[in-house]
Design a protein around this motif. Structure first.
Motif, mmCIF file in Angstrom:
data_model
loop_
_atom_site.group_PDB
_atom_site.id
_atom_site.type_symbol
_atom_site.label_atom_id
_atom_site.label_comp_id
_atom_site.label_asym_id
_atom_site.label_seq_id
_atom_site.Cartn_x
_atom_site.Cartn_y
_atom_site.Cartn_z
ATOM 1 N N THR A 232 -18.441 48.386 -35.658
ATOM 2 C CA THR A 232 -18.108 46.904 -35.244
ATOM 3 C C THR A 232 -19.156 46.274 -34.700
ATOM 4 O O THR A 232 -19.224 45.002 -34.876
ATOM 5 C CB THR A 232 -16.714 47.089 -34.040
ATOM 6 N N VAL B 274 -8.990 45.816 -33.647
ATOM 7 C CA VAL B 274 -9.710 46.781 -34.486
ATOM 8 C C VAL B 274 -9.601 48.191 -33.981
ATOM 9 O O VAL B 274 -9.624 48.484 -32.760
ATOM 10 C CB VAL B 274 -10.983 46.379 -34.996
ATOM 11 N N GLY B 275 -9.696 49.183 -34.699
ATOM 12 C CA GLY B 275 -9.911 50.513 -34.582
ATOM 13 C C GLY B 275 -8.910 51.645 -34.599
ATOM 14 O O GLY B 275 -8.933 52.799 -34.663
ATOM 15 N N GLU B 276 -7.453 51.153 -34.604
ATOM 16 C CA GLU B 276 -6.658 52.086 -34.530
ATOM 17 C C GLU B 276 -5.076 51.210 -34.605
ATOM 18 O O GLU B 276 -5.539 50.003 -34.613
ATOM 19 C CB GLU B 276 -6.380 52.511 -33.304
ATOM 20 N N PRO B 277 -4.293 51.736 -35.189
ATOM 21 C CA PRO B 277 -2.929 50.898 -35.388
ATOM 22 C C PRO B 277 -2.416 50.114 -33.972
ATOM 23 O O PRO B 277 -2.838 51.038 -33.034
ATOM 24 C CB PRO B 277 -2.056 52.099 -35.756
ATOM 25 N N ASP C 181 -5.659 41.455 -37.088
ATOM 26 C CA ASP C 181 -5.580 42.792 -37.284
ATOM 27 C C ASP C 181 -6.411 43.353 -38.223
ATOM 28 O O ASP C 181 -6.118 43.413 -39.427
ATOM 29 C CB ASP C 181 -4.180 43.519 -37.114
ATOM 30 N N THR C 182 -7.633 43.773 -37.971
ATOM 31 C CA THR C 182 -8.611 44.239 -39.090
ATOM 32 C C THR C 182 -8.435 45.585 -39.380
ATOM 33 O O THR C 182 -8.959 46.519 -38.616
ATOM 34 C CB THR C 182 -9.900 43.754 -38.843
ATOM 35 N N TRP C 183 -8.332 46.259 -40.485
ATOM 36 C CA TRP C 183 -8.078 47.535 -40.796
ATOM 37 C C TRP C 183 -9.592 47.571 -41.576
ATOM 38 O O TRP C 183 -9.853 47.253 -42.412
ATOM 39 C CB TRP C 183 -7.276 48.214 -41.845
ATOM 40 N N TRP C 184 -10.565 48.618 -41.136
ATOM 41 C CA TRP C 184 -11.745 48.730 -41.863
ATOM 42 C C TRP C 184 -12.247 50.145 -41.261
ATOM 43 O O TRP C 184 -11.739 50.669 -40.490
ATOM 44 C CB TRP C 184 -12.626 47.761 -41.994
ATOM 45 N N GLN C 185 -13.675 50.575 -41.724
ATOM 46 C CA GLN C 185 -14.113 51.786 -41.256
ATOM 47 C C GLN C 185 -15.617 51.579 -41.326
ATOM 48 O O GLN C 185 -16.291 50.650 -41.916
ATOM 49 C CB GLN C 185 -13.808 52.968 -42.215
ATOM 50 N N THR C 186 -16.232 52.763 -40.951
ATOM 51 C CA THR C 186 -17.761 52.471 -40.843
ATOM 52 C C THR C 186 -18.175 52.465 -42.327
ATOM 53 O O THR C 186 -19.186 51.762 -42.746
ATOM 54 C CB THR C 186 -18.175 53.901 -40.118
ATOM 55 N N ASP D 167 -6.700 57.638 -44.349
ATOM 56 C CA ASP D 167 -5.786 56.957 -43.762
ATOM 57 C C ASP D 167 -4.440 56.997 -44.536
ATOM 58 O O ASP D 167 -4.353 56.825 -45.690
ATOM 59 C CB ASP D 167 -5.857 55.500 -43.327
ATOM 60 N N ILE E 164 -0.980 50.578 -41.543
ATOM 61 C CA ILE E 164 -1.591 51.763 -41.288
ATOM 62 C C ILE E 164 -1.065 52.879 -40.462
ATOM 63 O O ILE E 164 -0.588 52.518 -39.425
ATOM 64 C CB ILE E 164 -3.066 51.404 -40.596
ATOM 65 N N ARG F 46 -4.619 58.442 -39.481
ATOM 66 C CA ARG F 46 -5.639 59.498 -40.061
ATOM 67 C C ARG F 46 -4.603 60.649 -41.010
ATOM 68 O O ARG F 46 -3.802 61.144 -40.026
ATOM 69 C CB ARG F 46 -6.570 60.108 -39.488
ATOM 70 N N ASN G 95 -8.154 60.164 -33.344
ATOM 71 C CA ASN G 95 -8.734 58.583 -33.001
ATOM 72 C C ASN G 95 -8.463 58.549 -30.923
ATOM 73 O O ASN G 95 -7.368 58.295 -31.027
ATOM 74 C CB ASN G 95 -8.096 57.643 -33.585
ATOM 75 N N ARG H 100 -13.840 57.563 -33.137
ATOM 76 C CA ARG H 100 -13.452 58.443 -34.289
ATOM 77 C C ARG H 100 -14.078 59.814 -33.831
ATOM 78 O O ARG H 100 -15.222 59.951 -33.893
ATOM 79 C CB ARG H 100 -13.972 57.918 -35.565
HETATM 80 O O1 PRX Z 1 -7.796 55.380 -39.052
HETATM 81 C C1 PRX Z 1 -8.560 54.134 -39.223
HETATM 82 C C2 PRX Z 1 -8.858 53.398 -37.927
HETATM 83 O O2 PRX Z 1 -10.152 53.925 -37.609
HETATM 84 C C3 PRX Z 1 -10.728 54.485 -38.802
HETATM 85 C C4 PRX Z 1 -12.219 54.177 -38.993
HETATM 86 O O3 PRX Z 1 -12.994 54.538 -37.770
HETATM 87 P P1 PRX Z 1 -14.650 54.091 -37.558
HETATM 88 O O4 PRX Z 1 -15.085 54.363 -38.931
HETATM 89 O O5 PRX Z 1 -14.913 54.438 -36.362
HETATM 90 O O6 PRX Z 1 -14.275 52.434 -37.799
HETATM 91 C C5 PRX Z 1 -13.517 51.766 -36.704
HETATM 92 C C6 PRX Z 1 -14.002 50.226 -36.510
HETATM 93 C C7 PRX Z 1 -13.741 49.552 -37.987
HETATM 94 C C8 PRX Z 1 -9.789 54.268 -39.771
HETATM 95 O O7 PRX Z 1 -10.009 55.147 -40.699
HETATM 96 N N1 PRX Z 1 -8.477 52.159 -37.993
HETATM 97 C C9 PRX Z 1 -9.557 50.965 -37.790
HETATM 98 N N2 PRX Z 1 -9.263 49.797 -37.818
HETATM 99 C C10 PRX Z 1 -7.821 49.945 -37.732
HETATM 100 C C11 PRX Z 1 -7.583 51.341 -37.839
HETATM 101 N N3 PRX Z 1 -6.090 51.614 -37.832
HETATM 102 C C12 PRX Z 1 -5.256 50.990 -37.953
HETATM 103 N N4 PRX Z 1 -5.381 49.433 -38.000
HETATM 104 C C13 PRX Z 1 -6.559 49.184 -37.904
HETATM 105 N N5 PRX Z 1 -6.898 47.824 -37.396
#
Ligand code: PRX
Length: 656
Positions: A318, A393-396, A418-423, A512, A524, A527, A533, A538
């Motif tokens: 992030t 960001v980061g979790e539900p 509310d942004t869902w994404w990952q590394t 996820d 979402i 995991r 988390n 993570r």
């Molecule tokens: O489980 C999801 C959760 O964080 C994981 C990704 O973690 P990381 O690679 O450390 O990146 C965190 C920052 C982008 C995902 O597989 N996660 C991330 N954003 C959300 C989320 N779960 C729910 N809602 C979100 N907005």
């Protein structure tokens, strides 16, 4: 998430439209515009991205193929040449942004600093020359282990300017974890600081680097460049260690950006997975630059007048994508904050918003839940009227926290993105667009244009609406990870073969669980693998288990996540001891500290339970499902008849 949260999400029907005045001025206005973009991108993804790449970025040389997709390996903008720092810095200098604040930094003991685009450019160029002087060449990896100070961003940009991939290691990781990462990346140089300020304490970063490199344990490292931050006494090893400020003073500010191939490595960032050591997620230049630029611009409706603040640490993705590269590529003002809320300064976030007139605020649900507990008085005592958009960001995010954020922080006028994404994904994948998407509390809403997200079963078959399944992506996107550093096979297995490819169709498996509702909104669920988390961080359960087992007292360890109302999950460890050790509280404390030493404080178990044995199947596999139930004090879910020894559960239930 607690079950009551899942329950409340299932019953969540509230819908919040973007405020009319915000929508009227947004670049993407209303759902019809979003749908149109989405359909356009779906029909012709390559055309869609190529048009944006040409329009939004500067290229030294254009590409001759938009996408080369040899599943699971993608190349974007093949043979295109660019430098991300040219897009983040140089191109703004010939516009009015030259003297615009690029980076506003609020330091811990009250320090602050603002760097304009011209000033940031100068410092990045100087540092790029310092790196060259220390022998760093294009392609060499550089480790960055820093507190949240401007030099962290400058270091990243300086690396990118000369084409030296960086690998940033979060300053909260231990010396041991740092060593593993530097070793895997074969870093040639490490940039650090004497120390950092965290929660009213000094974190001895340089000492940790010394420990990581002790006895020449990472022989690839030739130099350590040290920023003076805390002015604590530190050891400087002659020949190896150099002071940042001393070298900067003599460095030229003339350093043209190295033309990089679009697919040249930009950075490696380590993240936890289900198995083994953390993996080095590889991101390359062109696609990453474009995607982080576009996602920030559209999701947060970024304007030149915005003061944008993301509270993450640059040690995480992030921070990479949305403190440094995305905002600067857009010519935005990005705020960087060294502190974290702590008992001596609970209102510090709201002070920063008030002080700088922050307009976009992006944080994690765990922080929001902690603020709820502190009461409404703190934010209410500050003027937060500058805010226009909020992000998470980061979790539900549970609907209760969402509503509090909306009402108390956003004054009911700010859309919540509310942004869902990952590394691995590099940028936002499922997210509202602030001026377009009506939001539902707890849902990350709809996929970004160009992202073909779907919900499938374990065989890859689509599941009906409102049925839980695995979150997958059906088509490559520009900022997708390219591989696991040095391990293509692990990349293939973990992400692209978890759900077996069918007829040459590969699905990216995110790890996820998710549900999509009848409006196409994604919810979402967390995991589905052995990743937990904790406060949005993570952690791989196996990593923590390995740390525990490396202690002489531990025979076997099993780690699970236990639900926690503020932090999402916390680390709960079941441990069996070697015969000669007794299960004492002192030993529990020692084992917790051992994990801190091996990984870092973020992985410290909240609780350790000693056991004579762990529940196992007849084939010897630990049954984690039962351990999760036990840790959370729930009834056991599932069939215990496959267990080798049923009495183990009774003993565990009695606890120790
Ligand atoms: O489980 C999801 C959760 O964080 C994981 C990704 O973690 P990381 O690679 O450390 O990146 C965190 C920052 C982008 C995902 O597989 N996660 C991330 N954003 C959300 C989320 N779960 C729910 N809602 C979100 N907005």
């Amino acid at each position: 998430m607690s079950d009551t949260t899942i329950e409340s999400i299932l019953q969540e029907h509230r819908l919040f439209s973007p405020p009319a005045d915000l929508a009227a001025q947004a670049e993407i206005q209303g759902m019809a515009a979003y749908e149109q973009l989405y359909e356009q991108a779906k029909a012709d993804p390559e055309g869609f991205w190529a048009e944006l790449a040409a329009q939004e970025l500067h290229w030294f040389q254009s590409w001759n193929q938009v996408l080369d997709w040899q599943p699971p390996f993608a190349k974007w903008f093949v043979n295109g040449k660019l430098n991300i720092t040219y897009n983040c810095l140089d191109r703004h200098l010939t516009t009015w942004r030259r003297n615009k604040a690029a980076l506003i930094w609020e330091g811990e003991p009250g320090d602050s600093r603002t760097l304009t685009y011209a000033q940031l450019y100068r410092e990045v160029c100087q540092m790029a020359n310092v790196l060259k002087q220390l022998g760093v060449q294009k392609g060499d990896r550089v480790g960055i282990y820093m507190p949240m100070i401007p030099e962290a961003a400058i270091a990243m940009l300086a690396c990118a300017r000369i084409g030296a991939p960086h690998t940033v290691v979060f300053g909260g990781f231990s010396a041991e974890a740092l060593k593993d990462r530097l070793e895997d990346a074969q870093a040639k140089l490490v940039i650090t600081a004497d120390g950092g300020f965290r929660k009213d304490k000094v974190v001895p970063l340089k000492a940790a680097v010394d420990q990581a490199l002790a006895n020449n344990s990472v022989p690839s490292v030739q130099h350590v460049l040290v920023v003076q931050r805390t002015r604590e006494e530190i050891l400087m090893e002659p020949g190896r260690d150099r002071w940042w400020h001393e070298l900067q003073a003599g460095a030229s500010a003339d350093c043209p950006a190295e033309p990089m191939d679009s697919e040249d490595l930009l950075f490696i960032l380590y993240t936890s997975g289900t198995t083994g050591k953390p993996k080095g997620v590889v991101h390359t230049t062109g696609g990453y630059n474009l995607y982080t630029h576009m996602t920030l611009k559209w999701a947060f409706d970024l304007k030149d007048t915005d003061v944008y603040w993301c509270t993450a640490d640059v040690g995480w993705i992030t921070g990479h994508s949305y403190i440094v590269y995305g905002p600067l590529s857009n010519g935005a003002t990005t705020v960087m904050y060294e502190g974290v809320p702590r008992p001596s300064n609970l209102g510090c976030f709201w002070d920063v918003i008030e002080k700088y007139g922050v307009t976009i605020f992006y944080t994690a649900p765990t922080a929001i839940r902690a603020f709820i507990k502190m009461g409404d008085e703190l934010p209410k005592a500050r003027n937060l009227s500058s805010l226009r958009i909020l992000g998470t960001v980061g979790e539900p995010i549970n609907p209760e926290a969402w509503m509090w954020y909306h009402q108390v922080i956003g004054g009911e006028r700010c859309p919540i993105v509310d942004t869902w994404w990952q590394t691995e994904t590099g940028g936002f994948m499922i997210t509202p667009l602030a001026g377009a998407t009506p939001t539902k509390p707890g849902s990350a809403t709809r996929p970004f244009p160009g992202i073909l997200a779907d919900v499938v079963d374990i065989e890859g078959n689509p599941v009906p609406d409102n049925t839980g399944g695995y979150l997958v992506v059906r088509y490559p996107w520009p900022s997708m990870m390219r591989t696991v550093y040095g391990d293509d096979d692990r990349f293939r297995r973990t992400y692209w073969e978890y759900i077996p490819p069918k007829d040459g169709q590969y699905l990216y498996f995110a790890g996820d669980g998710v549900r999509r509702d009848a409006d196409g909104y994604f919810w979402i669920m967390g995991r589905v693998d052995d990743v937990i988390n904790v406060s949005g961080h993570r952690l791989g359960t196996m990593e923590i288990e390995s740390a525990l087992v490396s202690h002489p007292a531990v025979a076997e360890a099993a780690v699970v996540g236990r639900k926690d109302p503020v932090r999402g999950e916390e680390v709960f460890a079941f441990v069996t001891l070697e015969r000669s050790y007794s299960p004492t509280d002192a030993l529990k404390a020692e084992l917790k500290q051992h994990v801190v030493q091996e990984i870092g404080a973020i992985a410290r178990p909240s609780e350790i339970q000693f056991a004579d044995a762990l529940p196992k199947t007849r084939s010897g596999k630990i049954i984690r499902r039962f351990l999760r139930n036990l840790a959370s004090g729930e009834d056991l879910v599932g069939d215990a008849s496959t267990m080798e020894d049923q009495s183990v559960l009774d003993q565990l239930r009695q606890g120790s």
